[in-house]
Motif scaffolding. Structure first.
Motif, short mmCIF file in Angstrom:
data_model
loop_
_atom_site.label_atom_id
_atom_site.label_comp_id
_atom_site.label_asym_id
_atom_site.label_seq_id
_atom_site.Cartn_x
_atom_site.Cartn_y
_atom_site.Cartn_z
N GLN A 64 -3.70 -7.43 3.50
CA GLN A 64 -4.55 -6.99 4.62
C GLN A 64 -4.29 -5.50 4.88
OE1 GLN A 64 -3.98 -9.01 8.40
NE2 GLN A 64 -6.19 -8.99 8.76
N THR A 110 0.55 9.46 7.02
CA THR A 110 -0.73 9.01 7.57
C THR A 110 -0.52 8.17 8.83
OG1 THR A 110 -0.73 6.97 6.29
CG2 THR A 110 -1.74 8.91 5.25
N VAL A 120 5.66 15.19 14.49
CA VAL A 120 6.17 14.31 13.43
C VAL A 120 6.85 15.15 12.35
CG1 VAL A 120 5.48 12.79 11.52
CG2 VAL A 120 4.50 12.45 13.80
N LYS A 158 9.07 14.14 23.56
CA LYS A 158 9.95 13.46 22.59
C LYS A 158 11.32 14.10 22.59
CE LYS A 158 10.14 13.56 17.50
NZ LYS A 158 9.34 13.48 16.28
N SER A 181 12.75 15.98 13.16
CA SER A 181 13.43 15.23 14.19
C SER A 181 12.78 13.88 14.43
CB SER A 181 13.41 16.10 15.44
OG SER A 181 13.43 15.35 16.58
N THR A 235 5.87 8.54 2.50
CA THR A 235 7.06 9.12 3.14
C THR A 235 8.05 8.06 3.64
OG1 THR A 235 5.95 9.32 5.28
CG2 THR A 235 5.85 11.24 3.84
N ASP A 236 7.55 6.87 3.94
CA ASP A 236 8.45 5.76 4.29
C ASP A 236 8.65 4.83 3.10
OD1 ASP A 236 9.09 6.14 7.04
OD2 ASP A 236 7.07 5.49 7.60
N ALA A 276 -7.78 5.46 8.25
CA ALA A 276 -6.38 5.07 8.03
C ALA A 276 -5.56 6.13 7.30
CB ALA A 276 -6.35 3.77 7.23
N PHE A 297 0.87 -1.18 0.00
CA PHE A 297 0.00 0.00 0.00
C PHE A 297 0.90 1.22 0.00
CE2 PHE A 297 -2.41 -3.27 2.31
CZ PHE A 297 -3.51 -3.35 1.47
#
Ligand code: FAD
Length: 298
Positions: free
Chosen positions: A164, A109, A99, A183, A191, A33-34, A72, A28
């Motif tokens: 899934q 997301t 984030v 954090k 960061s 971004t990852d 999601a 998906f």
């Protein structure tokens, strides 16, 4: 040569069709971004990508009788600014606002953050503290519910089956829950967490004591580490200077035990003590503002 098959579902019917065709090469892509970084580094060049960016049905924050529900594909920018999340899931709101950068928060997301299963993922400790669960759907269209903690199976690994999908994240709408998140990152502005702590507890106005306190430390293991011993020091107590001191010391000991022998341990021990104090300072300021019935935004 790269061979990418791209599916772009725009509604649940089309999404189900895409899921039914999923195999080991399916991923998906939500904010990307990852995933984009991972695909660039991968030696495998054959992927089926299900692009979720057109799934407006999965972008929402709703409050129903018992739960706060987050679709999601809701971005951290939306989560950070949402008044319902600020009220019922303040630790998640604070985490969302920290984030990455504005650009990252506008794309990243909540489901991508969970599924990516990074130890540094900022949403995991807050979601764990809020008792959050995920609504999943498999290739056959069957829906199941799973605790967020049990979705993480290792560093960068989740328990989702092929095809899934996480459809929604939800947690109880409890007005008596107060929470906080702090954090420590490695850089200013963008960061990634080296350490984060989330706390949630029940608090009723006037009684000045926290009940059912839960504390989790993130970025010290694959998933958030429960710091039950330290949390118990706050349960039913007034948060005095002495209590803050013993809480921070105990938290440092719990982290030390968890990462024994790691080279980062001396640094993390000091850092966790400072962060533990910051966490309680923030929570106390929030509680005083609540008692004065002021909206408190950090
Ligand atoms: C510069 C930079 C700074 C960052 N800073 C932070 C930070 O401070 N804190 C932090 O926590 N993270 C940070 N991140 C990481 C990243 O932004 C988050 O993890 C983000 O939430 C991932 O969401 P996404 O929508 O971009 O996921 P994607 O990259 O689209 O996907 C990530 C993974 O999740 C899967 N996935 C996506 N949606 C679903 C779904 N609905 N169901 C099942 N699987 C799904 C994908 O297949 C993929 O494996 C940073 C990243 C960058 C590049």
């Amino acid at each position: 040569m790269t061979n990418l098959c791209f599916f772009t579902p725009n509604n649940m019917k089309e999404l189900r069709q895409c899921l039914s065709m999923a195999d080991e090469s399916t991923r998906f892509i939500a904010g990307g971004t990852d995933l984009v970084i991972k695909l660039r580094k991968s030696s495998n060049k054959h992927w089926k990508l299900i692009d979720l960016s057109g799934m407006t049905e999965l972008k929402y924050i709703k409050e129903d009788e018992n739960f706060i529900r987050i679709g999601a594909c809701t971005t951290f920018a939306n989560i950070a600014s949402d008044p319902v999340i600020k009220r019922y899931g303040r630790c998640l709101s604070l985490a969302a606002s920290e984030v990455g950068s504005v650009q990252i928060r506008n794309r990243a997301t909540i489901a991508g953050n969970i599924a990516n299963a990074s130890p540094a993922a900022d949403s995991l400790a807050p979601l764990s503290m809020l008792g959050a669960k995920a609504l999943l759907m498999d290739r056959q269209g069957n829906k199941t519910v799973c605790g967020i903690d049990s979705l993480i199976s290792g560093v960068g690994k989740n328990n989702l089956d092929v095809g899934q999908i996480i459809l929604e994240v939800f947690f109880p709408a409890n007005k008596d829950v107060v929470s906080s998140f702090v954090k420590l990152g490695s850089r200013k502005k963008v960061s990634i967490s080296r350490l984060n702590i989330a706390l949630a507890a029940e608090y009723s106005n006037g009684d000045q004591k926290l009940k059912n306190v839960n504390v989790a430390v993130g970025a010290v293991g694959p998933g958030p580490m429960s710091a039950a011993k330290s949390a118990s020091l706050l349960d039913g107590r007034n948060i005095s200077k002495e209590v803050i001191e013993s809480f921070s010391e105990s938290l440092a000991q719990e982290v030390e035990e968890a990462i024994k022998g790691r080279s980062s341990m001396p640094y993390k021990r000091k850092a966790v003590m400072g962060l533990g104090k910051d966490l309680l300072d923030d929570l106390l300021s929030y509680i005083s503002a609540l008692e004065r019935e002021e909206c408190y935004d950090r």
